[in-house]
Design an enzyme around this catalytic site. Structure first.
Site, mmCIF file in Angstrom:
data_model
loop_
_atom_site.group_PDB
_atom_site.id
_atom_site.type_symbol
_atom_site.label_atom_id
_atom_site.label_comp_id
_atom_site.label_asym_id
_atom_site.label_seq_id
_atom_site.Cartn_x
_atom_site.Cartn_y
_atom_site.Cartn_z
ATOM 1 N N ASP A 167 -57.411 39.051 48.905
ATOM 2 C CA ASP A 167 -58.752 38.491 48.696
ATOM 3 C C ASP A 167 -58.738 37.290 47.754
ATOM 4 O OD1 ASP A 167 -58.026 40.096 46.570
ATOM 5 O OD2 ASP A 167 -59.924 41.159 46.429
ATOM 6 N N HIS A 168 -57.748 37.223 46.872
ATOM 7 C CA HIS A 168 -57.604 36.109 45.926
ATOM 8 C C HIS A 168 -56.263 36.277 45.226
ATOM 9 C CE1 HIS A 168 -58.420 39.072 42.810
ATOM 10 N NE2 HIS A 168 -59.511 39.423 43.488
ATOM 11 N N THR A 191 -64.356 46.223 46.088
ATOM 12 C CA THR A 191 -63.894 46.109 47.475
ATOM 13 C C THR A 191 -64.411 47.233 48.363
ATOM 14 O OG1 THR A 191 -61.953 44.867 46.760
ATOM 15 C CG2 THR A 191 -61.854 45.876 48.946
ATOM 16 N N ASP A 224 -55.450 43.692 47.079
ATOM 17 C CA ASP A 224 -56.310 43.031 46.101
ATOM 18 C C ASP A 224 -55.481 42.243 45.080
ATOM 19 O OD1 ASP A 224 -58.220 42.478 43.967
ATOM 20 O OD2 ASP A 224 -59.488 43.980 44.914
ATOM 21 N N GLU A 252 -57.517 49.607 50.883
ATOM 22 C CA GLU A 252 -57.302 48.642 49.803
ATOM 23 C C GLU A 252 -56.201 49.111 48.858
ATOM 24 O OE1 GLU A 252 -59.582 46.328 46.147
ATOM 25 O OE2 GLU A 252 -60.024 48.436 46.561
ATOM 26 N N HIS A 297 -53.680 41.488 36.341
ATOM 27 C CA HIS A 297 -54.489 41.127 35.176
ATOM 28 C C HIS A 297 -53.721 41.390 33.874
ATOM 29 C CE1 HIS A 297 -58.357 39.852 36.684
ATOM 30 N NE2 HIS A 297 -58.456 40.895 37.491
ATOM 31 N N HIS A 311 -66.220 50.678 43.258
ATOM 32 C CA HIS A 311 -65.629 49.411 42.830
ATOM 33 C C HIS A 311 -65.828 48.350 43.911
ATOM 34 C CE1 HIS A 311 -62.552 46.834 40.849
ATOM 35 N NE2 HIS A 311 -62.907 47.520 39.775
ATOM 36 N N HIS A 356 -57.853 35.559 37.667
ATOM 37 C CA HIS A 356 -57.618 35.239 39.070
ATOM 38 C C HIS A 356 -57.185 33.786 39.217
ATOM 39 C CE1 HIS A 356 -60.510 38.644 40.575
ATOM 40 N NE2 HIS A 356 -59.473 39.102 39.882
ATOM 41 N N SER A 368 -63.324 39.498 43.245
ATOM 42 C CA SER A 368 -63.181 40.448 44.354
ATOM 43 C C SER A 368 -64.493 40.701 45.084
ATOM 44 C CB SER A 368 -62.627 41.780 43.839
ATOM 45 O OG SER A 368 -61.313 41.633 43.367
#
Length: 542
Positions: free
Chosen positions: A306-307, A145, A31, A259, A268, A143, A417, A77
């Site tokens: 995912d990003h 994912t 992630d 994950e 972050h 959460h 992100h 996400s």
């Protein structure tokens, strides 16, 4: 609708060339991980040990994936994982559910599909191919994912609704965080279904011998790998290995989603050592998956992000005038002495005095900090102690992370992100798999092909998430929604029969003492007042 069908057919026609159906699939999501984060981890490993020149996933890189939200180039996400699981684009906050149209949509969104659940590849594999399904992750289980594998909702923060769906969607193995989020009612239901439930019990987790089990650790997410108490919490690699061991008992095969949740969280916070250690943890899980797949010869391993997140770079403005003169020592030495992440330090410092701040930073990071830095950390710490909400905690951790940012040449452009394409790595026994740049829906199509679902995902969606008004159109049926103590119930009756379904639950009550179970939970969408149910329930009226 014809355009959607044509696009779907084209996707499957294009991807059907990539090999065969596999008994087992391990789908792994790093992630919020960019290629720069992987590169940084690779250099860090080499700096500490010159024999470590590769990550476990390095030999299997084969391309990149274009991910984004339906209405924004930079994805969250929830919508990006939804693309992998369902093949449908979506908006921030949506899990396994189509969004309404938005003025900024990047492609056409059918308004008729708004707030409609979409079946996931994991649900479909369980129902259509009788595969076992499992999850291993380091965040809390509802959460974005992990939730996107088996839940359908329009607001990712509503954990109670999401948790109910996951509990009632027949997941065989669930390992991760969030012990406090598994309600007493859901624990009771799992026990009635012969599941073993382990809450904060590492010994019991390690003794598990059969699937049908949930093992959750921590109140919410697990601690970061660098901060983990190894006597209390399993690593992601151990959870992955255990999940494979248990799921592999199922003769029809399995799909496991793994994950590395907290790479994104460290990004972050612009916490370089947090990102590195979480990527290391994820890569160890990849190694477990690859080791099993190589020995098994009928297992596909797909590893993807995912990003992006944070705009991390090796090199920043501190080295603008001599970036090409920076040695490996210059780049890695400021990170090499860290024994805790910024989040771990923040948690450790909460009960201590202000005077402890420079002492602990020196001991755990090897860094001398200034009086202004001490004051900034203390101010943020006191704010968090007075009002321990998420925003104050983020500000507190950020102040600690800033200490390392200002002393290293690792750069960040944002705390959010980023919109770059993400890496794709695949291990397939026959070596046939997608290459180059593909889209997230194309990767979903590949997963459907590899699991034997092929082009049946939409058909299965109509079967198991059907609008109840489409299923009971005759005037002889009465359909009623009842709200009781904040819970929603669907009552369907005719002259001969009556059934009752509870929202986000797969139980069907018929009469006073008869209880049946459907393949998927019933979904009541509060935004529209509509119910989506399995067509199985029509049999109760025959």
């Amino acid at each position: 609708m014809k355009k959607l069908v044509l696009i779907t057919v084209c996707l499957f026609s294009m991807l059907s060339m990539y090999g065969r159906e596999y008994k087992n699939i391990i789908f792994m999501v790093a992630d919020g991980t960019s290629t720069a984060g992987l590169t940084l981890t690779r250099w860090y490993n080499y700096y500490l040990d010159s024999t470590r020149t590769q990550l476990a996933l390095d030999p299997y890189f084969c391309g990149m994936v274009k991910t984004h939200s339906s209405n924004a180039p930079i994805g969250d996400s929830a919508p990006t994982m939804m693309q992998y699981m369902t093949g449908f684009l979506s908006q921030t906050g949506f899990l396994g559910m189509c969004p309404p149209p938005d003025p900024n949509d990047l492609l056409y969104i059918d308004p008729r599909s708004a707030y409609r659940p979409r079946m996931t590849v994991m649900e479909a594999a369980r129902i259509f191919k009788n595969k076992a399904i499992g999850l291993a992750f380091t965040c809390e289980f509802p959460h974005a994912t992990p939730a996107n594998t088996t839940a359908h909702w329009h607001k990712r923060s509503e954990y109670a609704v999401i948790a109910d769906q996951m509990v009632h969607n027949q997941i065989d193995v669930v390992f991760g965080g969030g012990a406090s989020l598994l309600s007493t009612e859901n624990q009771k239901f799992l026990a009635e279904q012969n599941y073993t439930v382990c809450l904060n019990d590492l010994t019991k987790f390690r003794q598990l011998q059969t699937p049908s089990c949930w093992a959750l650790f921590g109140e919410t997410a697990l601690p970061n790998e660098l901060d983990r108490d190894t006597l209390k919490y399993p690593s992601l690699a151990e959870m992955t290995r255990k999940a494979i061991e248990l799921l592999n008992q199922h003769k029809e095969g399995f799909i496991l989603m793994v994950e590395g949740s907290k790479i994104d969280w460290a990004a972050h916070r612009n916490d370089a050592i947090g990102m590195i250690s979480e990527i290391q943890s994820f890569d160890a899980a990849v190694q477990e998956a690859i080791r099993f797949a190589q020995a098994d010869s009928n297992t596909l391993v797909v590893v993807v992000s995912d990003h992006g997140n944070s705009g991390i770079s090796i090199g920043n403005s501190l080295g603008d005038n001599f970036y090409d003169k920076l040695s490996l020592y210059d780049l890695m030495e400021p990170l090499a002495h860290a024994r805790m992440t910024a989040e771990g330090l923040a948690n450790y410092l909460i009960p201590l005095s202000k005077d402890s701040i420079p002492v602990i930073l020196k001991r755990e990071w090897g860094m001398e900090i200034s009086i202004p830095e001490i004051n900034l950390i203390e101010y943020a710490r006191q704010n968090y102690r007075k009002n321990p909400n998420g925003r104050n905690k983020d500000s507190y951790i950020d102040q600690i992370a800033n200490v390392m940012k200002q002393r290293s040449y690792i750069g960040f452009t944002t705390h959010g992100h980023t919109g770059e394409a993400v890496f794709l790595a695949i291990y397939s026994p026959d070596g046939q798999h997608p290459q180059g740049l593909i889209t997230a829906p194309e990767l979903n199509a590949y997963l459907c092909e590899a699991s034997g679902i092929h082009d049946k995902l939409n058909q299965l969606n109509e079967e198991y998430y059907c609008p109840v008004t489409d299923l009971f159109q005759e005037k002889s049926y009465k359909i009623e929604t009842i709200e009781k103590a904040g819970k929603f119930y669907l009552v369907i009756r005719n002259k001969q029969h009556q059934i009752r379904l509870k929202a986000y639950n797969n139980q069907v009550e018929q009469g006073k003492n008869k209880m049946y179970y459907t393949q998927t939970p019933a979904i009541y969408v509060d935004k529209t007042g509509k119910w989506y149910v399995s067509r199985e329930i029509k049999h109760f009226f025959e």
